[in-house]
Structures are given as C-alpha cells and as structure tokens.
Motif scaffolding. Structure first.
Motif, mmCIF file in Angstrom:
data_model
loop_
_atom_site.group_PDB
_atom_site.id
_atom_site.type_symbol
_atom_site.label_atom_id
_atom_site.label_comp_id
_atom_site.label_asym_id
_atom_site.label_seq_id
_atom_site.Cartn_x
_atom_site.Cartn_y
_atom_site.Cartn_z
ATOM 1 N N ALA A 51 1.550 9.327 -5.958
ATOM 2 C CA ALA A 51 2.047 10.677 -5.671
ATOM 3 C C ALA A 51 3.101 11.104 -6.692
ATOM 4 O O ALA A 51 3.087 12.255 -7.167
ATOM 5 C CB ALA A 51 2.623 10.733 -4.256
ATOM 6 N N LEU A 52 4.012 10.210 -7.063
ATOM 7 C CA LEU A 52 5.014 10.537 -8.077
ATOM 8 C C LEU A 52 4.380 10.764 -9.442
ATOM 9 O O LEU A 52 4.806 11.646 -10.196
ATOM 10 C CB LEU A 52 6.058 9.425 -8.169
ATOM 11 C CG LEU A 52 7.091 9.395 -7.052
ATOM 12 C CD1 LEU A 52 7.937 8.142 -7.162
ATOM 13 C CD2 LEU A 52 7.954 10.627 -7.099
ATOM 14 N N LEU A 53 3.354 10.002 -9.769
ATOM 15 C CA LEU A 53 2.668 10.185 -11.038
ATOM 16 C C LEU A 53 1.977 11.543 -11.089
ATOM 17 O O LEU A 53 2.065 12.258 -12.096
ATOM 18 C CB LEU A 53 1.653 9.070 -11.248
ATOM 19 C CG LEU A 53 0.850 9.131 -12.537
ATOM 20 C CD1 LEU A 53 1.777 8.936 -13.735
ATOM 21 C CD2 LEU A 53 -0.241 8.092 -12.532
ATOM 22 N N ILE A 54 1.316 11.928 -10.010
ATOM 23 C CA ILE A 54 0.669 13.244 -9.967
ATOM 24 C C ILE A 54 1.708 14.349 -10.054
ATOM 25 O O ILE A 54 1.521 15.348 -10.757
ATOM 26 C CB ILE A 54 -0.207 13.368 -8.697
ATOM 27 C CG1 ILE A 54 -1.410 12.432 -8.810
ATOM 28 C CG2 ILE A 54 -0.660 14.801 -8.476
ATOM 29 C CD1 ILE A 54 -2.210 12.315 -7.545
ATOM 30 N N GLY A 55 2.843 14.176 -9.368
ATOM 31 C CA GLY A 55 3.919 15.161 -9.449
ATOM 32 C C GLY A 55 4.497 15.266 -10.851
ATOM 33 O O GLY A 55 4.785 16.353 -11.343
ATOM 34 N N ALA A 56 4.675 14.130 -11.528
ATOM 35 C CA ALA A 56 5.211 14.146 -12.888
ATOM 36 C C ALA A 56 4.236 14.806 -13.855
ATOM 37 O O ALA A 56 4.639 15.558 -14.747
ATOM 38 C CB ALA A 56 5.519 12.725 -13.345
ATOM 39 N N ILE A 57 2.955 14.553 -13.680
ATOM 40 C CA ILE A 57 1.951 15.190 -14.542
ATOM 41 C C ILE A 57 1.922 16.689 -14.284
ATOM 42 O O ILE A 57 1.801 17.492 -15.215
ATOM 43 C CB ILE A 57 0.560 14.556 -14.309
ATOM 44 C CG1 ILE A 57 0.561 13.121 -14.855
ATOM 45 C CG2 ILE A 57 -0.537 15.374 -14.959
ATOM 46 C CD1 ILE A 57 -0.666 12.332 -14.480
ATOM 47 N N ALA A 58 2.071 17.086 -13.030
ATOM 48 C CA ALA A 58 2.063 18.515 -12.704
ATOM 49 C C ALA A 58 3.300 19.226 -13.256
ATOM 50 O O ALA A 58 3.233 20.401 -13.619
ATOM 51 C CB ALA A 58 1.986 18.703 -11.187
ATOM 52 N N LEU A 59 4.428 18.524 -13.335
ATOM 53 C CA LEU A 59 5.665 19.137 -13.829
ATOM 54 C C LEU A 59 5.815 19.075 -15.346
ATOM 55 O O LEU A 59 6.694 19.736 -15.896
ATOM 56 C CB LEU A 59 6.871 18.468 -13.188
ATOM 57 C CG LEU A 59 7.106 18.787 -11.715
ATOM 58 C CD1 LEU A 59 8.293 17.989 -11.209
ATOM 59 C CD2 LEU A 59 7.354 20.261 -11.516
ATOM 60 N N SER A 60 4.991 18.307 -16.030
ATOM 61 C CA SER A 60 5.187 18.133 -17.464
ATOM 62 C C SER A 60 5.067 19.429 -18.265
ATOM 63 O O SER A 60 5.849 19.628 -19.204
ATOM 64 C CB SER A 60 4.252 17.062 -18.020
ATOM 65 O OG SER A 60 2.920 17.450 -17.885
ATOM 66 N N PRO A 61 4.161 20.364 -17.954
ATOM 67 C CA PRO A 61 4.164 21.615 -18.719
ATOM 68 C C PRO A 61 5.450 22.422 -18.542
ATOM 69 O O PRO A 61 5.953 23.014 -19.496
ATOM 70 C CB PRO A 61 2.963 22.399 -18.178
ATOM 71 C CG PRO A 61 2.098 21.385 -17.553
ATOM 72 C CD PRO A 61 3.010 20.299 -17.063
ATOM 73 N N VAL A 119 0.838 -1.208 0.000
ATOM 74 C CA VAL A 119 0.000 0.000 0.000
ATOM 75 C C VAL A 119 0.872 1.255 0.000
ATOM 76 O O VAL A 119 0.596 2.212 -0.736
ATOM 77 C CB VAL A 119 -0.975 -0.020 1.204
ATOM 78 C CG1 VAL A 119 -1.676 1.319 1.362
ATOM 79 C CG2 VAL A 119 -1.984 -1.132 1.037
ATOM 80 N N ILE A 120 1.943 1.258 0.795
ATOM 81 C CA ILE A 120 2.852 2.411 0.809
ATOM 82 C C ILE A 120 3.476 2.612 -0.565
ATOM 83 O O ILE A 120 3.586 3.739 -1.057
ATOM 84 C CB ILE A 120 3.932 2.226 1.899
ATOM 85 C CG1 ILE A 120 3.311 2.345 3.281
ATOM 86 C CG2 ILE A 120 5.051 3.251 1.737
ATOM 87 C CD1 ILE A 120 4.241 1.962 4.418
ATOM 88 N N GLY A 121 3.862 1.535 -1.213
ATOM 89 C CA GLY A 121 4.432 1.624 -2.555
ATOM 90 C C GLY A 121 3.454 2.189 -3.561
ATOM 91 O O GLY A 121 3.812 3.030 -4.391
ATOM 92 N N TRP A 122 2.205 1.750 -3.503
ATOM 93 C CA TRP A 122 1.189 2.271 -4.420
ATOM 94 C C TRP A 122 0.918 3.752 -4.163
ATOM 95 O O TRP A 122 0.746 4.526 -5.102
ATOM 96 C CB TRP A 122 -0.100 1.466 -4.289
ATOM 97 C CG TRP A 122 -0.105 0.292 -5.203
ATOM 98 C CD1 TRP A 122 0.263 -0.974 -4.898
ATOM 99 C CD2 TRP A 122 -0.448 0.301 -6.578
ATOM 100 N NE1 TRP A 122 0.157 -1.771 -6.002
ATOM 101 C CE2 TRP A 122 -0.286 -1.018 -7.043
ATOM 102 C CE3 TRP A 122 -0.887 1.271 -7.455
ATOM 103 C CZ2 TRP A 122 -0.545 -1.374 -8.362
ATOM 104 C CZ3 TRP A 122 -1.147 0.911 -8.774
ATOM 105 C CH2 TRP A 122 -0.980 -0.389 -9.209
ATOM 106 N N VAL A 123 0.864 4.144 -2.891
ATOM 107 C CA VAL A 123 0.627 5.558 -2.568
ATOM 108 C C VAL A 123 1.779 6.416 -3.089
ATOM 109 O O VAL A 123 1.553 7.493 -3.668
ATOM 110 C CB VAL A 123 0.421 5.737 -1.042
ATOM 111 C CG1 VAL A 123 0.462 7.196 -0.639
ATOM 112 C CG2 VAL A 123 -0.888 5.108 -0.615
ATOM 113 N N LEU A 124 3.014 5.948 -2.925
ATOM 114 C CA LEU A 124 4.163 6.689 -3.446
ATOM 115 C C LEU A 124 4.138 6.771 -4.967
ATOM 116 O O LEU A 124 4.455 7.810 -5.548
ATOM 117 C CB LEU A 124 5.466 6.052 -2.972
ATOM 118 C CG LEU A 124 5.824 6.291 -1.512
ATOM 119 C CD1 LEU A 124 7.071 5.498 -1.146
ATOM 120 C CD2 LEU A 124 6.043 7.763 -1.245
ATOM 121 N N CYS A 125 3.751 5.687 -5.626
ATOM 122 C CA CYS A 125 3.673 5.702 -7.094
ATOM 123 C C CYS A 125 2.613 6.681 -7.585
ATOM 124 O O CYS A 125 2.838 7.409 -8.555
ATOM 125 C CB CYS A 125 3.379 4.305 -7.628
ATOM 126 S SG CYS A 125 4.803 3.217 -7.563
#
Length: 83
Positions: free
Chosen positions: A66-76, A58-64
């Motif tokens: 969170a990283l995916l949301i961060g990567a999407i936010a940084l893509s522009p 569960v911790i691994g999925w939550v981190l993944c």
C-alpha cells in the motif's frame, strides 16, 4: 526506503540543471538510505518468519504494498514540486 527514491529524484533534477555543480552527496545519501531500508525490511521479515508470526508478516507485506502504491501515485506531484 521510499524517502531515498524522492531524494534520488531530487539529485537527478539538480544534476541535470544546466550550469549546476555536481552534488554526489545527494546520490550517496539516497543509496545509503535505500540500503538501510532494505536491510531493515529483510531483517524484519526474517525475524517474523523465525517467530512464525504469519499474520504480522502478511499485515506488514500489505502495508508495504500500500505504501509503495501511494509513493508511486505521489511521485508526479513530488516532481512538480521540485520544478
């Protein structure tokens, strides 16, 4: 795996430049890194499931997520840096 998305966007940017040479190496690198990341992710999930380490899974999925949301936010911003 997230780095492969940025590398593919860089390939797409270079490939769409007028007069630019075709650079299939960037595309193959992006596909290879994405495949390697997917295999590592699946292998880690299978290992944690077999060991019945549900809390770590569960911790691994939550981190993944969170990283995916961060990567999407940084893509522009990353696309602006490539211009």
């Amino acid at each position: 795996m997230l780095f492969s998305v940025v590398l593919y966007l860089f390939f797409w940017r270079v490939d769409n430049e007028p007069g630019a040479k075709d650079m299939p190496v960037l595309l193959w690198t992006a596909v290879s890194l994405c495949s390697l990341g997917a295999v590592a992710f699946l292998g880690g999930n299978i290992l944690l499931t077999l060991k019945k380490a549900w809390r770590l899974l569960v911790i691994g999925w939550v981190l993944c997520v969170a990283l995916l949301i961060g990567a999407i936010a940084l893509s522009p911003i990353l696309l602006l840096f490539m211009v």
